[in-house]
Structure formats: structure tokens, C-alpha cells
Design a protein around this motif. Structure first.
Motif, PDB file in Angstrom:
ATOM      1  N   PRO A 233     -14.276 -40.315   0.207  1.00 50.66           N
ATOM      2  CA  PRO A 233     -14.943 -39.443   1.184  1.00 50.66           C
ATOM      3  C   PRO A 233     -15.928 -40.271   2.012  1.00 50.66           C
ATOM      4  CG  PRO A 233     -15.002 -38.500  -1.036  1.00 50.66           C
ATOM      5  CD  PRO A 233     -14.536 -39.906  -1.185  1.00 50.66           C
ATOM      6  N   PRO A 234     -16.163 -39.896   3.256  1.00 49.53           N
ATOM      7  CA  PRO A 234     -17.076 -40.663   4.122  1.00 49.53           C
ATOM      8  C   PRO A 234     -18.428 -41.008   3.494  1.00 49.53           C
ATOM      9  CG  PRO A 234     -15.928 -39.029   5.427  1.00 49.53           C
ATOM     10  CD  PRO A 234     -15.530 -38.780   3.998  1.00 49.53           C
ATOM     11  N   PRO A 235     -19.112 -40.071   2.807  1.00 52.59           N
ATOM     12  CA  PRO A 235     -20.407 -40.441   2.212  1.00 52.59           C
ATOM     13  C   PRO A 235     -20.303 -41.589   1.207  1.00 52.59           C
ATOM     14  CG  PRO A 235     -20.132 -38.066   2.252  1.00 52.59           C
ATOM     15  CD  PRO A 235     -18.800 -38.651   2.596  1.00 52.59           C
ATOM     16  N   MET A 236     -19.184 -41.647   0.451  1.00 52.65           N
ATOM     17  CA  MET A 236     -19.022 -42.673  -0.566  1.00 52.65           C
ATOM     18  C   MET A 236     -18.739 -44.048   0.046  1.00 52.65           C
ATOM     19  SD  MET A 236     -16.955 -40.701  -3.615  1.00 52.65           S
ATOM     20  CE  MET A 236     -16.695 -42.240  -4.479  1.00 52.65           C
ATOM     21  N   ARG A 237     -18.244 -44.079   1.273  1.00 60.98           N
ATOM     22  CA  ARG A 237     -17.942 -45.359   1.918  1.00 60.98           C
ATOM     23  C   ARG A 237     -19.216 -46.125   2.269  1.00 60.98           C
ATOM     24  NH1 ARG A 237     -13.265 -43.181   6.158  1.00 60.98           N
ATOM     25  NH2 ARG A 237     -12.225 -41.828   4.630  1.00 60.98           N
ATOM     26  N   LEU A 238     -20.350 -45.417   2.259  1.00 62.74           N
ATOM     27  CA  LEU A 238     -21.629 -46.063   2.567  1.00 62.74           C
ATOM     28  C   LEU A 238     -22.230 -46.746   1.342  1.00 62.74           C
ATOM     29  CD1 LEU A 238     -23.200 -43.243   4.794  1.00 62.74           C
ATOM     30  CD2 LEU A 238     -21.946 -45.277   5.539  1.00 62.74           C
ATOM     31  N   LEU A 239     -21.664 -46.454   0.159  1.00 63.78           N
ATOM     32  CA  LEU A 239     -22.196 -47.056  -1.061  1.00 63.78           C
ATOM     33  C   LEU A 239     -21.873 -48.546  -1.102  1.00 63.78           C
ATOM     34  CD1 LEU A 239     -21.132 -44.334  -3.667  1.00 63.78           C
ATOM     35  CD2 LEU A 239     -23.439 -44.754  -2.793  1.00 63.78           C
ATOM     36  N   PRO A 240     -22.694 -49.348  -1.765  1.00 65.65           N
ATOM     37  CA  PRO A 240     -22.385 -50.768  -1.938  1.00 65.65           C
ATOM     38  C   PRO A 240     -21.049 -50.941  -2.668  1.00 65.65           C
ATOM     39  CG  PRO A 240     -24.651 -50.303  -2.585  1.00 65.65           C
ATOM     40  CD  PRO A 240     -23.985 -48.981  -2.374  1.00 65.65           C
ATOM     41  N   GLU A 241     -20.278 -51.950  -2.256  1.00 67.28           N
ATOM     42  CA  GLU A 241     -18.974 -52.169  -2.893  1.00 67.28           C
ATOM     43  C   GLU A 241     -19.119 -52.392  -4.391  1.00 67.28           C
ATOM     44  OE1 GLU A 241     -15.254 -55.345  -2.683  1.00 67.28           O
ATOM     45  OE2 GLU A 241     -16.417 -54.910  -0.874  1.00 67.28           O
ATOM     46  N   GLY A 242     -20.216 -53.035  -4.795  1.00 67.63           N
ATOM     47  CA  GLY A 242     -20.438 -53.285  -6.223  1.00 67.63           C
ATOM     48  C   GLY A 242     -20.528 -52.011  -7.034  1.00 67.63           C
ATOM     49  N   ALA A 243     -21.141 -50.984  -6.459  1.00 64.46           N
ATOM     50  CA  ALA A 243     -21.275 -49.713  -7.169  1.00 64.46           C
ATOM     51  C   ALA A 243     -19.921 -49.015  -7.308  1.00 64.46           C
ATOM     52  CB  ALA A 243     -22.263 -48.808  -6.427  1.00 64.46           C
ATOM     53  N   ILE A 244     -19.116 -49.070  -6.245  1.00 64.57           N
ATOM     54  CA  ILE A 244     -17.784 -48.458  -6.283  1.00 64.57           C
ATOM     55  C   ILE A 244     -16.886 -49.198  -7.275  1.00 64.57           C
ATOM     56  CG2 ILE A 244     -15.750 -47.870  -4.915  1.00 64.57           C
ATOM     57  CD1 ILE A 244     -17.581 -47.773  -2.454  1.00 64.57           C
ATOM     58  N   LYS A 245     -16.969 -50.523  -7.236  1.00 71.59           N
ATOM     59  CA  LYS A 245     -16.163 -51.340  -8.149  1.00 71.59           C
ATOM     60  C   LYS A 245     -16.549 -51.089  -9.604  1.00 71.59           C
ATOM     61  CE  LYS A 245     -14.758 -56.120  -9.032  1.00 71.59           C
ATOM     62  NZ  LYS A 245     -14.875 -57.532  -8.604  1.00 71.59           N
ATOM     63  N   ALA A 246     -17.839 -50.975  -9.865  1.00 71.44           N
ATOM     64  CA  ALA A 246     -18.307 -50.718 -11.231  1.00 71.44           C
ATOM     65  C   ALA A 246     -17.791 -49.377 -11.740  1.00 71.44           C
ATOM     66  CB  ALA A 246     -19.835 -50.745 -11.274  1.00 71.44           C
ATOM     67  N   ALA A 247     -17.777 -48.367 -10.861  1.00 75.11           N
ATOM     68  CA  ALA A 247     -17.278 -47.047 -11.253  1.00 75.11           C
ATOM     69  C   ALA A 247     -15.789 -47.109 -11.567  1.00 75.11           C
ATOM     70  CB  ALA A 247     -17.552 -46.036 -10.141  1.00 75.11           C
ATOM     71  N   GLY A 248     -15.020 -47.832 -10.722  1.00 70.03           N
ATOM     72  CA  GLY A 248     -13.584 -47.971 -10.960  1.00 70.03           C
ATOM     73  C   GLY A 248     -13.292 -48.743 -12.233  1.00 70.03           C
ATOM     74  N   ASN A 249     -14.034 -49.828 -12.469  1.00 65.95           N
ATOM     75  CA  ASN A 249     -13.825 -50.633 -13.674  1.00 65.95           C
ATOM     76  C   ASN A 249     -14.160 -49.862 -14.946  1.00 65.95           C
ATOM     77  OD1 ASN A 249     -13.009 -52.756 -12.086  1.00 65.95           O
ATOM     78  ND2 ASN A 249     -14.892 -53.938 -12.307  1.00 65.95           N
ATOM     79  N   THR A 250     -15.168 -49.001 -14.854  1.00 67.79           N
ATOM     80  CA  THR A 250     -15.540 -48.183 -16.011  1.00 67.79           C
ATOM     81  C   THR A 250     -14.406 -47.246 -16.394  1.00 67.79           C
ATOM     82  OG1 THR A 250     -17.894 -48.264 -15.460  1.00 67.79           O
ATOM     83  CG2 THR A 250     -17.163 -46.460 -16.884  1.00 67.79           C
ATOM     84  N   ILE A 251     -13.797 -46.602 -15.386  1.00 72.85           N
ATOM     85  CA  ILE A 251     -12.663 -45.714 -15.655  1.00 72.85           C
ATOM     86  C   ILE A 251     -11.490 -46.507 -16.229  1.00 72.85           C
ATOM     87  CG2 ILE A 251     -10.875 -44.305 -14.555  1.00 72.85           C
ATOM     88  CD1 ILE A 251     -12.960 -43.163 -12.732  1.00 72.85           C
ATOM     89  N   SER A 252     -11.169 -47.647 -15.629  1.00 73.86           N
ATOM     90  CA  SER A 252     -10.045 -48.463 -16.083  1.00 73.86           C
ATOM     91  C   SER A 252     -10.250 -48.923 -17.520  1.00 73.86           C
ATOM     92  CB  SER A 252      -9.869 -49.679 -15.173  1.00 73.86           C
ATOM     93  OG  SER A 252      -9.629 -49.274 -13.845  1.00 73.86           O
ATOM     94  N   ASP A 253     -11.461 -49.352 -17.825  1.00 69.47           N
ATOM     95  CA  ASP A 253     -11.781 -49.823 -19.172  1.00 69.47           C
ATOM     96  C   ASP A 253     -11.677 -48.685 -20.182  1.00 69.47           C
ATOM     97  OD1 ASP A 253     -12.806 -51.995 -20.920  1.00 69.47           O
ATOM     98  OD2 ASP A 253     -14.537 -50.672 -21.138  1.00 69.47           O
ATOM     99  N   THR A 254     -12.164 -47.506 -19.791  1.00 66.66           N
ATOM    100  CA  THR A 254     -12.106 -46.342 -20.683  1.00 66.66           C
ATOM    101  C   THR A 254     -10.673 -45.946 -20.985  1.00 66.66           C
ATOM    102  OG1 THR A 254     -14.211 -45.506 -19.811  1.00 66.66           O
ATOM    103  CG2 THR A 254     -12.807 -43.932 -20.966  1.00 66.66           C
ATOM    104  N   VAL A 255      -9.836 -45.894 -19.943  1.00 68.31           N
ATOM    105  CA  VAL A 255      -8.442 -45.472 -20.106  1.00 68.31           C
ATOM    106  C   VAL A 255      -7.656 -46.480 -20.947  1.00 68.31           C
ATOM    107  CG1 VAL A 255      -6.266 -45.057 -18.885  1.00 68.31           C
ATOM    108  CG2 VAL A 255      -8.395 -44.103 -17.994  1.00 68.31           C
ATOM    109  N   THR A 256      -7.787 -47.780 -20.656  1.00 69.29           N
ATOM    110  CA  THR A 256      -7.018 -48.791 -21.393  1.00 69.29           C
ATOM    111  C   THR A 256      -7.449 -48.870 -22.859  1.00 69.29           C
ATOM    112  OG1 THR A 256      -8.519 -50.488 -20.518  1.00 69.29           O
ATOM    113  CG2 THR A 256      -6.417 -50.188 -19.403  1.00 69.29           C
TER     114      THR A 256
END
Length: 283
Positions: A233-256
Motif C-alpha cells: 500500500p502507498p503508506p508502506m512504501r514510505l517505510l525504510p527498506e530495512g524495516a520492510i525487509k525485516a518484516a518479510g524475513n521474520t515471516i519467512s523464518d517463522t514459516v520455514t
């Protein structure tokens, strides 16, 4: 699925035997001609009767060239560990992980492992929490995942995965258990202020995996890969890439981690049950 080939082959052989008996009983046959006919019948029979390995290959789902290429890319073209890719301009994001599956199984050897891994339903029902898996037709199983949080997006996805046993395409014909996702439901809940519908997020989920006996017959080894992608969503695109990456990695780590822990626990318990059943049959 297994029986129709055998029944068909049996019918062909029966017709051959019947034809040969009739010729022998009522018609004088030249001995050399009889030998040639017998050889011909044996040759035809060998062509009609399929081995168990061939039956498995015929029963295996056919993947399109695009599906095969994607599968190879996820399992072999990606490094182990988390994956993350972001296009900030379009808002497209993709993340996931590839992990090794290495599990020792007490009491295993090459023979019982080969037999066990070809029981696709048994393996399928052992790889996930029994309360979060549901069997569907055509070797498809619905796997539910715990609720996950990706920044301001909450989802509790389920994935329909086709699981089947086959043999490797090389000359060794090693038994394999394969997984390929066929559909999914992200089950998204958006927090207030997102400004996009769940459909607009364009979320896609992929899961692929493979498993086969180890060379020493002491367990199984394989890989599993998970990918999720969508549009931020547009509001989330303003977040630092590091924060978005950390959120994605957390989900990936949890699922695996959830997948590996459930498989190791379920496979070991299931294999013990399999050995006990085999011993009971022999007693």
C-alpha cells in the motif's frame, strides 16, 4: 490408479495365452514358427506390463515447462536462507526462504525407506500439524499457517499443495516425494488507514519441496522453498527498506522453522508407526 495398467496388461496376456493354446490344440504348428511366436508374445508382454516405478511415473502430475522452470529456480537457483526483493517505485515486494530438510530416522535402511517414501498419503499427513491439514481430492492437501503480521497487514494463509511420490529422472531412479502448491487463500485482514482492498494487494503464495532417502539409508534429505509476493500500500512504501525487509524475513523464518519442526517430528513418529506395522505383518 495403479490397478488399471496391471488389469489391462493381464487382459492382453490372457488373450495371448488363449490364442497360443488354441493354435497348439487344433492346428499343426511348425516348431520353429512356435518358437518365433512365443518370443513375440514374450516381447509384447514385456512392453505391456509396467514396473511399479513406471506406474508411479505415469501417475505423477504433469508440470508445465513454466512450472518446472519456476520449481528449479526456487529449489536450486536460490541460496539457502531468506530472500527479499523490493521495487519501491511500483511497490512490488517478494520475500521467502529456501531451507534444507535433513532428518535421521531410527531403524531405517535403504529398503524400508524406499518403500515408506512411496506411500505419498502417509508422508503427506505426517509433514504438518494434524489440526492444520485437510485432505482434498487428487493428492491435494490444504495446509493452514498461523496468523502472521507484515507491518500493518495481518494474514492467516492456507495453501493447497499437491503431494506425490515418483522416482528421479536419472538412471538411479531414486524414490522421491514432491510438493507443489496449486492454490492459496491469503486470508488478509487490513488494519485501518491502509487505503487498499485485500484484492488490490495482489498477494501470491508459492510452496515447493522435495524429499528422498539419503545415500546411506539413515534418513531423508531434501529442500523446501516458500515465496510470497504482492503490492505494498502507498503508506508502506514510505517505510525504510530495512524495516520492510525485516518484516518479510521474520515471516519467512517463522514459516520455514514451523515447517521443518513439524516435518521432523511428524516424519519420525510416522516412520516408527510404519516399522511397527511391518513387524506386525511379518509376525
Amino acid at each position: 490408479m495403479k490397478n488399471f495398467i496391471s488389469m489391462y496388461a493381464f487382459g492382453i496376456i490372457s488373450m495371448m495365452v488363449s490364442s497360443t493354446t488354441s493354435s497348439f490344440a487344433f492346428t499343426p504348428v511348425n516348431p520353429s514358427l512356435k518358437v518365433r511366436k512365443t518370443q513375440q508374445h514374450l516381447f509384447m508382454s514385456s512392453r505391456q506390463v509396467a514396473t511399479p516405478q513406471q506406474e508411479k511415473k505415469k501417475a505423477s502430475p504433469k508440470l508445465s515447462p513454466k512450472e518446472r522452470a519456476r520449481r528449479i529456480n526456487l529449489l536450486e537457483g536460490s541460496k539457502n536462507g531468506p530472500f527479499f526483493k523490493l521495487d519501491r517505485f511500483s511497490g512490488k515486494v517478494e520475500f521467502g526462504a529456501t531451507a534444507n530438510l535433513v532428518t535421521t530416522l531410527a531403524g531405517s535402511n535403504s529398503q524400508n525407506l524406499n518403500e515408506w517414501i512411496q506411500d505419498e498419503r502417509r508422508i503427506a499427513m505426517s509433514i504438518w500439524d494434524k489440526d492444520l491439514i485437510r485432505e482434498k481430492p487428487e493428492n491435494v492437501f490444504e495446509l493452514k499457517v498461523m496468523t502472521l503480521q507484515f507491518v500493518t497487514i495481518q494474514l492467516a494463509p492456507s495453501v493447497d499443495i499437491r503431494m506425490w511420490s515418483t522416482t528421479s529422472s536419472n538412471s538411479d531412479e531414486v524414490p522421491q516425494f514432491l510438493m507443489q502448491s496449486v492454490s492459496f487463500d491469503p486470508n488478509i485482514q487490513l488494519l485501518p488507514g491502509i487505503g487498499m482492498s485485500a484484492k488490490d494487494l495482489g498477494i501470491e503464495i508459492e510452496v515447493v519441496g522435495e524429499l528422498q532417502p539419503t545415500q546411506d539409508g539413515k534418513g531423508v534429505v531434501g529442500k523446501i522453498a516458500y515465496r510470497s509476493k504482492g503490492v505494498l500500500p502507498p503508506p508502506m512504501r514510505l517505510l525504510p527498506e530495512g524495516a520492510i525487509k525485516a518484516a518479510g524475513n521474520t515471516i519467512s523464518d517463522t514459516v520455514t522453522k514451523f515447517a521443518i519442526q513439524n516435518f521432523q517430528k511428524g516424519a519420525r513418529e510416522n516412520f516408527r508407526q510404519y516399522l511397527a506395522e511391518q513387524q506386525e505383518k511379518q509376525s
